[in-house]
Design a protein around this motif. Structure first.
Motif, short mmCIF file in Angstrom:
data_model
loop_
_atom_site.label_atom_id
_atom_site.label_comp_id
_atom_site.label_asym_id
_atom_site.label_seq_id
_atom_site.Cartn_x
_atom_site.Cartn_y
_atom_site.Cartn_z
N SER A 9 0.86 -1.18 0.00
CA SER A 9 0.00 0.00 0.00
C SER A 9 0.91 1.24 0.00
N TYR A 10 0.52 2.28 -0.73
CA TYR A 10 1.33 3.49 -0.78
C TYR A 10 1.33 4.25 0.56
N LYS A 15 7.95 1.72 9.56
CA LYS A 15 7.50 1.22 10.86
C LYS A 15 6.37 0.19 10.69
N ALA A 16 5.40 0.50 9.84
CA ALA A 16 4.27 -0.40 9.61
C ALA A 16 4.75 -1.70 8.96
N LEU A 17 5.71 -1.61 8.06
CA LEU A 17 6.26 -2.80 7.40
C LEU A 17 6.98 -3.68 8.43
N GLU A 18 7.72 -3.04 9.31
CA GLU A 18 8.43 -3.79 10.37
C GLU A 18 7.43 -4.51 11.27
N GLU A 19 6.32 -3.86 11.61
CA GLU A 19 5.31 -4.48 12.47
C GLU A 19 4.72 -5.75 11.85
N VAL A 20 4.49 -5.73 10.54
CA VAL A 20 3.93 -6.89 9.84
C VAL A 20 4.87 -8.09 9.98
N PHE A 21 6.17 -7.85 9.82
CA PHE A 21 7.15 -8.94 9.83
C PHE A 21 7.63 -9.32 11.23
N ARG A 36 12.53 9.49 -5.24
CA ARG A 36 13.34 10.67 -4.89
C ARG A 36 12.67 11.97 -5.28
N GLU A 37 11.94 11.96 -6.39
CA GLU A 37 11.32 13.18 -6.90
C GLU A 37 10.10 13.60 -6.07
N THR A 38 9.20 12.63 -5.82
CA THR A 38 7.92 12.96 -5.20
C THR A 38 7.88 12.68 -3.70
N GLY A 39 8.79 11.83 -3.20
CA GLY A 39 8.77 11.47 -1.78
C GLY A 39 7.70 10.43 -1.45
N ARG A 40 6.99 9.93 -2.50
CA ARG A 40 5.96 8.90 -2.29
C ARG A 40 6.57 7.52 -2.34
N SER A 41 5.91 6.57 -1.71
CA SER A 41 6.33 5.18 -1.76
C SER A 41 6.27 4.67 -3.19
N LYS A 42 7.21 3.80 -3.55
CA LYS A 42 7.18 3.16 -4.87
C LYS A 42 6.39 1.85 -4.82
N GLY A 43 5.89 1.49 -3.64
CA GLY A 43 5.04 0.30 -3.53
C GLY A 43 5.80 -0.99 -3.28
N GLU A 68 -3.70 -4.24 3.89
CA GLU A 68 -4.24 -2.92 3.55
C GLU A 68 -4.86 -2.91 2.15
N GLY A 69 -5.58 -4.00 1.82
CA GLY A 69 -6.31 -4.06 0.56
C GLY A 69 -5.48 -4.45 -0.66
N ARG A 70 -4.21 -4.81 -0.46
CA ARG A 70 -3.36 -5.19 -1.60
C ARG A 70 -2.75 -6.57 -1.35
N THR A 71 -2.64 -7.37 -2.40
CA THR A 71 -2.08 -8.71 -2.30
C THR A 71 -0.56 -8.62 -2.36
N LEU A 72 0.09 -8.99 -1.26
CA LEU A 72 1.55 -8.87 -1.17
C LEU A 72 2.27 -9.91 -2.02
N ARG A 73 3.40 -9.51 -2.58
CA ARG A 73 4.34 -10.43 -3.21
C ARG A 73 5.58 -10.43 -2.33
N VAL A 74 5.87 -11.57 -1.74
CA VAL A 74 6.97 -11.67 -0.79
C VAL A 74 7.88 -12.82 -1.20
N ASN A 75 9.17 -12.52 -1.38
CA ASN A 75 10.14 -13.58 -1.67
C ASN A 75 11.54 -13.15 -1.24
N GLU A 76 12.46 -14.10 -1.29
CA GLU A 76 13.83 -13.78 -0.90
C GLU A 76 14.40 -12.80 -1.92
N ALA A 77 15.03 -11.74 -1.41
CA ALA A 77 15.58 -10.72 -2.30
C ALA A 77 16.79 -11.26 -3.05
N ARG A 78 16.85 -10.94 -4.33
CA ARG A 78 18.02 -11.31 -5.13
C ARG A 78 19.03 -10.17 -5.04
N PRO A 79 20.32 -10.49 -5.16
CA PRO A 79 21.32 -9.40 -5.14
C PRO A 79 21.07 -8.42 -6.26
N ARG A 80 21.35 -7.17 -6.00
CA ARG A 80 21.10 -6.12 -6.98
C ARG A 80 22.03 -6.31 -8.18
#
Length: 88
Positions: A9-10, A15-21, A36-43, A68-80
């Motif tokens: 959710s945008y 803090k809220a993300l930490e609480e979920v996990f 960086r431009e708008t200061g909004r979450s990228k989701g 929060e009304g959105r279906t999460l996609r959760v997986n192990e992060a791949r290296p950048r």
């Protein structure tokens, strides 16, 4: 263990993300990626869990579930991936 969380959710912040996990174990860090431009979450964001088994449990439990009304996609992060810097 580093975990990628997509389709957030945008309104969600670090803090809220930490609480979920934190229900699954100790969270080392929680970061919602912001534009960086708008200061909004990228989701999407990243979670770092202290214990790998707790991280795996969180992935199993939360991937495909609604938050929060959105279906999460959760997986192990791949290296950048190294990307060439853009030339202007």
């Amino acid at each position: 263990m580093n975990i990628y969380v997509g389709n957030l959710s945008y309104r969600m912040d670090d803090k809220a993300l930490e609480e979920v996990f934190s229900k699954f174990g100790e969270v080392k860090s929680a970061k919602v990626i912001m534009d960086r431009e708008t200061g909004r979450s990228k989701g999407f964001g990243f979670i770092e869990m202290v214990d790998s088994s707790a991280g795996s449990e969180a992935i199993e439990a939360l991937n495909g579930n609604e938050c929060e009304g959105r279906t999460l996609r959760v997986n192990e992060a791949r290296p950048r991936e190294e990307r060439p810097r853009r030339q202007f």
